[in-house]
Structures are given as C-alpha cells and as structure tokens.
Scaffold this motif. Structure first.
Motif, PDB file in Angstrom:
ATOM      1  N   PRO A 242      27.086 -10.549 -55.072  1.00 26.82           N
ATOM      2  CA  PRO A 242      28.030  -9.657 -56.015  1.00 26.82           C
ATOM      3  C   PRO A 242      29.152 -11.138 -55.571  1.00 26.82           C
ATOM      4  CG  PRO A 242      28.271  -8.268 -54.994  1.00 26.82           C
ATOM      5  CD  PRO A 242      27.175  -9.139 -54.194  1.00 26.82           C
ATOM      6  N   PHE A 243      29.489 -12.115 -54.739  1.00 24.17           N
ATOM      7  CA  PHE A 243      30.662 -12.601 -54.120  1.00 24.17           C
ATOM      8  C   PHE A 243      31.002 -13.931 -54.689  1.00 24.17           C
ATOM      9  CE2 PHE A 243      28.128 -10.007 -50.580  1.00 24.17           C
ATOM     10  CZ  PHE A 243      29.998  -8.999 -50.744  1.00 24.17           C
ATOM     11  N   PRO A 244      31.722 -14.860 -54.887  1.00 24.03           N
ATOM     12  CA  PRO A 244      31.925 -16.304 -55.015  1.00 24.03           C
ATOM     13  C   PRO A 244      31.176 -17.145 -54.193  1.00 24.03           C
ATOM     14  CG  PRO A 244      33.939 -14.738 -55.940  1.00 24.03           C
ATOM     15  CD  PRO A 244      32.621 -14.158 -54.794  1.00 24.03           C
ATOM     16  N   ASP A 245      30.908 -18.650 -54.695  1.00 22.96           N
ATOM     17  CA  ASP A 245      30.577 -19.713 -53.617  1.00 22.96           C
ATOM     18  C   ASP A 245      31.451 -19.467 -52.251  1.00 22.96           C
ATOM     19  OD1 ASP A 245      28.404 -19.931 -54.981  1.00 22.96           O
ATOM     20  OD2 ASP A 245      29.034 -21.642 -55.363  1.00 22.96           O
ATOM     21  N   GLY A 246      31.032 -19.603 -51.319  1.00 22.55           N
ATOM     22  CA  GLY A 246      32.486 -19.455 -50.648  1.00 22.55           C
ATOM     23  C   GLY A 246      32.984 -18.469 -49.299  1.00 22.55           C
ATOM     24  N   SER A 247      32.976 -17.302 -49.942  1.00 23.06           N
ATOM     25  CA  SER A 247      33.282 -16.779 -49.766  1.00 23.06           C
ATOM     26  C   SER A 247      33.504 -15.776 -47.875  1.00 23.06           C
ATOM     27  CB  SER A 247      32.501 -15.066 -50.283  1.00 23.06           C
ATOM     28  OG  SER A 247      32.911 -14.875 -51.712  1.00 23.06           O
ATOM     29  N   PHE A 248      32.507 -16.444 -47.712  1.00 23.87           N
ATOM     30  CA  PHE A 248      32.419 -15.834 -45.755  1.00 23.87           C
ATOM     31  C   PHE A 248      32.512 -17.002 -45.073  1.00 23.87           C
ATOM     32  CE2 PHE A 248      30.563 -12.698 -47.984  1.00 23.87           C
ATOM     33  CZ  PHE A 248      31.588 -11.535 -48.203  1.00 23.87           C
ATOM     34  N   ASP A 249      32.685 -16.743 -44.050  1.00 20.92           N
ATOM     35  CA  ASP A 249      33.238 -17.356 -42.588  1.00 20.92           C
ATOM     36  C   ASP A 249      31.804 -17.203 -41.444  1.00 20.92           C
ATOM     37  OD1 ASP A 249      35.241 -19.186 -43.130  1.00 20.92           O
ATOM     38  OD2 ASP A 249      36.015 -16.786 -42.973  1.00 20.92           O
ATOM     39  N   ALA A 250      31.088 -16.426 -41.639  1.00 20.25           N
ATOM     40  CA  ALA A 250      29.676 -16.198 -40.888  1.00 20.25           C
ATOM     41  C   ALA A 250      29.812 -14.973 -41.719  1.00 20.25           C
ATOM     42  CB  ALA A 250      30.737 -15.556 -39.027  1.00 20.25           C
ATOM     43  N   ALA A 251      27.891 -14.687 -41.119  1.00 21.16           N
ATOM     44  CA  ALA A 251      27.120 -13.876 -41.681  1.00 21.16           C
ATOM     45  C   ALA A 251      26.264 -13.305 -41.014  1.00 21.16           C
ATOM     46  CB  ALA A 251      26.151 -14.014 -43.362  1.00 21.16           C
ATOM     47  N   THR A 252      25.709 -11.856 -40.403  1.00 21.20           N
ATOM     48  CA  THR A 252      25.352 -11.077 -39.272  1.00 21.20           C
ATOM     49  C   THR A 252      23.844 -10.821 -40.165  1.00 21.20           C
ATOM     50  OG1 THR A 252      26.782  -9.646 -39.394  1.00 21.20           O
ATOM     51  CG2 THR A 252      26.023 -11.770 -37.700  1.00 21.20           C
ATOM     52  N   HIS A 253      22.489  -9.892 -39.714  1.00 21.55           N
ATOM     53  CA  HIS A 253      21.730  -9.823 -40.594  1.00 21.55           C
ATOM     54  C   HIS A 253      21.095  -9.185 -39.310  1.00 21.55           C
ATOM     55  CE1 HIS A 253      18.737  -9.712 -43.248  1.00 21.55           C
ATOM     56  NE2 HIS A 253      18.941  -9.876 -44.399  1.00 21.55           N
ATOM     57  N   VAL A 254      20.676  -7.585 -38.596  1.00 20.96           N
ATOM     58  CA  VAL A 254      20.659  -6.927 -37.880  1.00 20.96           C
ATOM     59  C   VAL A 254      18.962  -6.225 -38.580  1.00 20.96           C
ATOM     60  CG1 VAL A 254      20.635  -6.346 -36.221  1.00 20.96           C
ATOM     61  CG2 VAL A 254      22.547  -7.132 -36.703  1.00 20.96           C
ATOM     62  N   ALA A 255      18.157  -6.418 -37.636  1.00 23.95           N
ATOM     63  CA  ALA A 255      16.582  -5.579 -37.875  1.00 23.95           C
ATOM     64  C   ALA A 255      16.314  -5.665 -39.225  1.00 23.95           C
ATOM     65  CB  ALA A 255      16.657  -4.435 -36.776  1.00 23.95           C
ATOM     66  N   SER A 256      16.165  -6.329 -40.197  1.00 21.10           N
ATOM     67  CA  SER A 256      15.584  -6.019 -41.339  1.00 21.10           C
ATOM     68  C   SER A 256      15.776  -7.253 -42.304  1.00 21.10           C
ATOM     69  CB  SER A 256      17.007  -6.214 -42.222  1.00 21.10           C
ATOM     70  OG  SER A 256      18.341  -6.807 -41.886  1.00 21.10           O
TER      71      SER A 256
END
Length: 232
Positions: free
Chosen positions: A132-146
């Motif tokens: 539920p976010f517009p394109d290009g909303s974030f500068d980094a992402a993490t995804h831990v143990a999932s």
C-alpha cells in the motif's frame, strides 16, 4: 528455479559466498516456477497461525549482533526504510539510524511494540501481495527470517522493488531455523547454501540486479546465517 536444478548445480554443504557464480540466474520475469513448490504443510490461514503475538527471536543473539553490524556497513543513515514481514524488532542496533522506518507485517501487537518503527501496516502477504505504498517510497528494505513463508515470492519481491527508489538495496536474511509447517515445500528441499541460490533467483526474477550473498555467521557458531542483497 526448481529445486532439482539448484541441487544439481550446488553440492550440499557449499560455502555461501561461492554459490552464486556457479549458476545462471533467471532473467527478470522469466524462469521455471511451479505452484506446487510453494505449498505448505499447514494450509490454515496465516492469520490463525500468527494470531498470537510471538516475542521470540528467530536468530541467536550473536546472529542478530552480526546482522546489525552488516546493516551499519551497507545501509546509509538518514533514509526511508521499509522492514518487510516486520515484527517487534528490526535488529538495527545502535549504529544504523534511518530517518523513518515503516514496518509491514501480520501481527499488530508485535508491530506496536517495535520502537524502531515510525509507522506500520498490518497485512498478510499470502492473501494480498499489493504493497500500500506509491512507487519509490523507500531507500532501503530488509526482510528477516521470513522469505521462506511467502507462497508467491516472485510477485512479492516485484512489489518490494516497486516501492524502492531505483538502485536502492534490499537485504534478505535467513538461518536454518523456521516454522517448518509454514515453510514452503521448495525451501525444505534445499540446504542452506542452496537456499541462497533460491533467494537470489527470486530477486533476479523480480528485476533486482547486483545480487550478492554474504555469510555473516559468527565464528564458533554452528547455525549459519546468510544475507542475500540486490539493488532495485
């Protein structure tokens, strides 16, 4: 990629940081994928399984310390961060300090206790893949143990790439632990290093580039931990 193709290319017990040069990753939007590979033993709705908050870490303390150090070494402070499949802790440590951190995960009680989050969204990715976010909303992402629990990891990571600024990093980390009844069939068919190739193939299929794998297992610890990173 299918489990058989990964197994034929990557011997059991291979070193994490040696495996990616041993395979040709699928091009964006291409590759051989089978829905049956992403079936799980526990077919109940995830909202039932995760209804009760779990304030337990899915990595050893030494793993989390090394993960925090890795974040500090590769992520830039003062940016907009997205923690995917977030819970009660983002494992940032004391050094990495994003300007904002948005968590998106399945249990609101866990998310509400996460002091690293500036805001959060409750969502079951196995029901609704659309972020539920517009394109290009974030500068980094993490995804831990999932990542092992996502039944459509290809579309899922396409969404992660969509909401990242182009060239921004995503870091996907995992150990050999899991809620095995909720892990996908293909995840259980592979060993740790072979899963590195699987995650890298997900990222490549989703359009990420510059994909690398890092072994951040603490010295003297038997349980391994890997981080697979790509740029949007």
């Amino acid at each position: 990629m299918r489990a058989a193709a990964i197994k034929s290319a990557i011997p059991l017990g291979s070193a994490v940081e040696t495996v990616l040069p041993m395979v040709v990753l699928p091009q964006a939007g291409k590759g051989e994928w089978q829905k049956n590979d992403y079936r799980r033993d526990d077919k109940r709705d995830d909202n039932i399984f995760y209804q009760k908050a779990r304030f337990d870490y899915h990595m050893q303390e030494s793993h989390l310390q090394h993960l925090s150090r890795h974040y500090a070494s590769v992520l830039e402070n003062g940016k907009r961060h997205l923690d995917v499949c977030s819970s009660f802790d983002c494992h940032f440590g004391d050094t990495y300090k994003p300007a904002t951190c948005t968590g998106i995960g399945i249990n609101e009680e866990e998310l509400s206790k996460n002091t690293a989050l500036t805001n959060y969204v409750v969502q079951d990715f196995n029901v609704n893949q659309e972020f539920p976010f517009p394109d290009g909303s974030f500068d980094a992402a993490t995804h831990v143990a999932s990542i092992e629990y996502i039944v459509n990891p290809l579309d899922h990571l396409v969404q992660v790439r969509r909401v990242l600024v182009p060239s921004s990093p995503v870091l996907i980390s995992f150990t050999t632990r899991a809620f095995w009844t909720k892990a996908t069939r293909i995840w259980k068919q592979l060993d740790h290093a072979q899963r590195v190739v699987l995650v890298a193939s997900y990222l490549s299929h989703a359009g990420f580039t510059n994909i690398v794998a890092k072994d951040i297992t603490p010295q003297g610890v038997d349980e391994p931990v890997a981080v697979v990173c790509g740029n949007a």
